[in-house]
Design an enzyme around this catalytic site. Structure first.
Site, short mmCIF file in Angstrom:
data_model
loop_
_atom_site.label_atom_id
_atom_site.label_comp_id
_atom_site.label_asym_id
_atom_site.label_seq_id
_atom_site.Cartn_x
_atom_site.Cartn_y
_atom_site.Cartn_z
N SER A 125 -56.07 -49.50 54.41
CA SER A 125 -56.40 -50.35 53.15
C SER A 125 -55.69 -51.41 53.13
O SER A 125 -54.29 -51.66 53.76
CB SER A 125 -55.97 -49.24 52.32
N TYR A 150 -49.80 -42.98 48.06
CA TYR A 150 -51.14 -43.40 48.82
C TYR A 150 -50.81 -44.32 49.92
O TYR A 150 -51.34 -44.32 51.03
CB TYR A 150 -52.10 -43.75 47.82
N LYS A 154 -50.76 -44.13 54.06
CA LYS A 154 -51.65 -45.36 54.88
C LYS A 154 -50.63 -46.07 55.87
O LYS A 154 -50.73 -46.13 57.13
CB LYS A 154 -52.47 -46.14 54.10
P1 NAD Z 1 -63.94 -40.41 49.24
O1 NAD Z 1 -63.16 -39.53 48.71
O2 NAD Z 1 -65.36 -40.76 48.88
O3 NAD Z 1 -64.18 -39.67 50.97
C1 NAD Z 1 -63.22 -39.19 51.57
C2 NAD Z 1 -63.87 -37.66 52.12
O4 NAD Z 1 -62.80 -37.04 52.70
C3 NAD Z 1 -64.36 -36.92 50.70
O5 NAD Z 1 -65.65 -36.41 51.13
C4 NAD Z 1 -63.46 -35.66 51.07
O6 NAD Z 1 -64.02 -34.56 50.72
C5 NAD Z 1 -62.78 -35.67 52.63
N1 NAD Z 1 -61.61 -35.12 52.71
C6 NAD Z 1 -60.37 -35.22 52.24
N2 NAD Z 1 -59.39 -34.73 52.74
C7 NAD Z 1 -60.00 -34.04 53.93
C8 NAD Z 1 -59.60 -33.01 54.84
N3 NAD Z 1 -58.50 -32.71 54.86
N4 NAD Z 1 -60.55 -32.27 55.71
C9 NAD Z 1 -61.87 -32.86 55.57
N5 NAD Z 1 -62.15 -33.64 54.84
C10 NAD Z 1 -61.47 -34.07 53.80
O7 NAD Z 1 -63.24 -41.59 49.75
P2 NAD Z 1 -63.69 -42.91 50.26
O8 NAD Z 1 -63.59 -43.86 49.40
O9 NAD Z 1 -64.94 -42.70 50.82
O10 NAD Z 1 -62.37 -43.43 51.26
C11 NAD Z 1 -62.45 -43.10 52.54
C12 NAD Z 1 -61.17 -43.47 53.48
O11 NAD Z 1 -61.24 -45.03 53.12
C13 NAD Z 1 -60.08 -42.69 52.70
O12 NAD Z 1 -59.08 -42.68 53.70
C14 NAD Z 1 -59.49 -43.75 51.80
O13 NAD Z 1 -58.06 -43.92 51.70
C15 NAD Z 1 -59.70 -45.15 52.64
N6 NAD Z 1 -60.03 -46.39 51.74
C16 NAD Z 1 -60.89 -46.40 50.41
C17 NAD Z 1 -60.77 -47.42 49.87
C18 NAD Z 1 -62.21 -47.40 48.40
O14 NAD Z 1 -61.74 -48.46 47.85
N7 NAD Z 1 -62.84 -46.54 48.72
C19 NAD Z 1 -60.21 -48.46 50.14
C20 NAD Z 1 -59.10 -48.58 51.20
C21 NAD Z 1 -59.10 -47.43 51.91
#
Ligand code: NAD
Ligand code: UDP
Length: 330
Positions: A125, A150, A154
């Protein structure tokens, strides 16, 4: 056809990556415990891709189950999106955040190593960057002065991956630093649909547009920006998803660790986003200014040049296009 495991593949970013992978001839296999997503997404993905999508309801920290899945499906590479992402929650329960985000990554790496799978893309991120860095943010910029657990999780994972790449030359590791992913697949069939609370700007604007809340709160009007409101680099989720496929296509070309920013390189203020939304949808978005949100930076814009140069990836869609696709979910 190459199998690509997508951890967190039922979530916002992972599910859109699944579509991009299928479009490019890969076979995604979803590993997700549905802690922040819904099993109903699978049918929607099958409708969009017109393919059967294999998925496992598994917690990545469950090494025994993970081992069985890796034994069953030969795997080319892993896109690791699974993790918790709510900044506020991470402050309230940091142990849980480190346990899930760092713990699941360690379990996954161990399993990959045992099965001689050495290609991984990690969802990092923009929050890892120090906020006093020169803009636009470049991949070699200073990181680590994180503002919440958080972001720290990362950063820690990035450090673990760097050490891993140094200690074992078989690994091809790609760190994807996302800026502000927004919008949804153009069908509107899948979208950001968490079980927990929404925190981001666009989902709030959508709620106001749907009259579920009466007005948007704009956090701060006295930043040193063009109009005093925070500036961000909003990237269409389909562009971001294609960025993952671009990394997968090239991941065997160079071993070691590489970091890529994924953004447009352009910044929009909160007020500009509101205006663009109103213009594209014809819906008025009432707002009021409130105090700054703790931990927010004034401006976050990336340089996406490295991804263009090395992956031939560039965001195709601008904010207006992203909002046109958002109209499908209103
Ligand atoms: P999201 O919550 O929609 O998706 C994450 C998925 O991981 C979910 O479906 C959840 O059920 C699953 N999950 C969580 N812990 C788990 C585990 N231990 N085992 C199996 N499944 C698990 O989030 P997102 O927006 O799709 O983000 C995906 C990744 O990208 C994350 O790591 C997040 O930190 C990173 N990220 C997201 C953003 C954003 O703005 N959406 C920005 C920067 C980084
Ligand atoms: N923002 C806002 N009101 C909201 C949510 C966000 O004014 O209800 C602002 C926030 O202060 C930031 C921008 O919108 O300047 C983007 O915030 P978001 O939470 O979407 O992303 P991030 O903080 O992760 O960049």
């Amino acid at each position: 056809m190459r199998n690509v495991f997508v951890t967190g593949g039922a979530g916002f970013i992972g599910s859109h990556c699944v579509i991009s992978l299928v479009k490019n001839g890969y076979k995604p296999i979803i590993l997700d415990n549905f802690s922040n997503s819904h099993q109903s997404i699978i049918k929607k993905l099958e409708k969009i891709t017109k393919k059967k999508i294999i998925y496992y309801n598994v917690d990545i920290r469950d090494k025994k189950k993970l081992k069985l899945i890796f034994k069953k499906h030969p795997c080319y590479a892993v896109i690791h999106c699974a993790g918790f992402k709510a900044v506020g929650e991470s402050v309230e329960n940091s142990v849980c955040y480190f346990e899930n985000n760092v713990g699941s990554t360690l379990a996954l790496l161990e399993c990959m190593q045992k099965n001689k799978i050495y290609k991984i893309i990690f969802s990092s991120s923009a929050t890892v960057y120090d906020d006093d860095k020169a803009l636009p943010l470049k991949e070699n910029g200073k990181i680590g002065n994180t503002k919440n657990p958080y972001g720290t999780s990362k950063y820690i994972i990035e450090r673990i991956l760097k050490d891993l790449a140094k200690s074992d030359s078989r690994w091809s590791i790609r760190i994807a630093r996302y800026f502000n992913p927004i919008s949804n697949h153009p069908t509107g069939l899948i979208k950001e649909n968490p079980k927990g609370a929404l925190n981001n700007l666009i989902p709030y604007i959508v709620k106001v547009a749907q009259k579920k809340i009466s007005e948007l709160k704009i956090f701060g009007k006295d930043y040193n920006t063009k109009d005093g409101t925070g500036v961000r680099d909003y990237v269409h989720i389909m562009d971001l998803a294609d960025g993952h496929t671009a990394m997968i296509k090239k991941i065997s070309h160079k071993k070691g660790l590489k970091i890529y920013n994924f953004g447009t390189g352009k910044g929009w203020s909160v007020l500009e986003v509101v205006k663009a939304f109103e213009k594209q949808t014809g819906i008025s978005i009432p707002y009021k200014f409130t105090k700054r949100r703790k931990g927010d930076v004034a401006i976050s814009i990336c340089s996406p040049k490295k991804a263009l140069k090395e992956l031939n990836w560039k965001a195709k869609y601008d904010l207006d296009h992203a909002i046109i696709d958002i109209k499908k979910i209103l």
